[in-house]
Design an enzyme around this catalytic site. Sequence first.
Site, PDB file in Angstrom:
ATOM      1  N   CYS A  27       0.395   8.448  38.291  1.00 51.49           N
ATOM      2  CA  CYS A  27      -0.132   7.441  39.200  1.00 51.49           C
ATOM      3  C   CYS A  27       0.992   6.905  39.975  1.00 51.49           C
ATOM      4  O   CYS A  27       2.042   7.288  39.804  1.00 51.49           O
ATOM      5  CB  CYS A  27      -0.892   6.281  38.534  1.00 51.49           C
ATOM      6  SG  CYS A  27      -0.064   5.759  37.244  1.00 51.49           S
ATOM      7  N   ASP A  28       0.860   6.080  41.017  1.00 54.21           N
ATOM      8  CA  ASP A  28       1.717   5.251  41.685  1.00 54.21           C
ATOM      9  C   ASP A  28       2.307   4.037  41.034  1.00 54.21           C
ATOM     10  O   ASP A  28       3.396   4.203  40.278  1.00 54.21           O
ATOM     11  CB  ASP A  28       1.127   5.078  43.070  1.00 54.21           C
ATOM     12  CG  ASP A  28       2.246   4.805  44.003  1.00 54.21           C
ATOM     13  OD1 ASP A  28       3.561   4.563  43.704  1.00 54.21           O
ATOM     14  OD2 ASP A  28       2.021   4.456  45.244  1.00 54.21           O
TER      15      ASP A  28
END
Lengths: 102, 152
Positions: A16-17
Site C-alpha cells: 500500500c501507500d
Amino acid sequence: MAAINGKDIHKLIVACDAGMGSSVMLAAQLRKELKKFPVEVSHTPVASIPADADIVVTHSELATRARQAAPGIPVVPFEVFIGDPAVKRLVTIIKEGGDLDV
Amino acid sequence: MSDGLTALLDPRGIRLDAVAADRDDAIRQCGRALVDIGAVLEPYVDTMLARERSVPTYLGEGVAIPHGTTDGKDSVVRDALAVLRFPGGVDWNGETVSVCIGIAARGDGHVAVLAQLAEVLLDPERARALREATTHEEILGLLQPTEGAPAS
C-alpha cells in the site's frame, strides 16, 4: 507469463501507500478469510516489500511500483477493495490449490 | 471492544446530514472533522486530497474512506475516525458516495473497525443500513467489531 500454485503461497503481502486505510482493510479481510490456512498476511508500504514474500497484492495504480520494488515476486493487481475478482481467485487457489497466472 | 470503537469514533466526529459540492469538498469536510476533534493537524487535510488523486479510496456500496499519505502521518495526533453521511450523494469519479469514513492513524488501533466495515459492505442489507443510518447508535452498532475479530 509465469504461474504460481496456491499451495506454495505462505507469505502474502498487501502493498500500500500509507498503510492506514484500504490496504489495511483488505489485509484484515484476507487474514480472516485465510485464518485456517498456513499463510501469513501482512501489509507493508510498496517500497518495503520483504524479499521473501511469495505474492504481493496491490491496487492496480501501485502495481508498477510494486514490481520495481520487488523484482521476481508475483504481483496480483486489483481494482476494487472489496470483492475484487482477482483477489477472490487468489483466495480460491490458496484454499483449494491450483495455479494462478501472474 | 466497545471501548475501542468509542475511543476511535468521537460522537462529534459523526455527521449525519452533510452536504458536499464535490469529492474534494467531501474530503476536506472529513479532514475538517478530524481536525475539529483534535485527531490531526491542519496539514493532514492536503495529504488526504493527494492520496485520493493517486489511489482513490472508494470502496464500493456508496462508501469511501479518505485518509492521508505516509507524509501525512506526522500530522496525526491520535488514531481516530470521522463518519460523514451525505444523504444527497457525492459524485466520486462517476460513483455515488453516501458515506465517507475519514481515517487518521499512526498505528493499527483502527484495523478491527475497518475489518468490520468490510464485513458490512459485503452484506448488501447492512451496507444499505449504513447508507441510510439516521442516528449515531445505528452507525456505532454497524461498525462495532464482532466478537472474535482479530485485534490487529
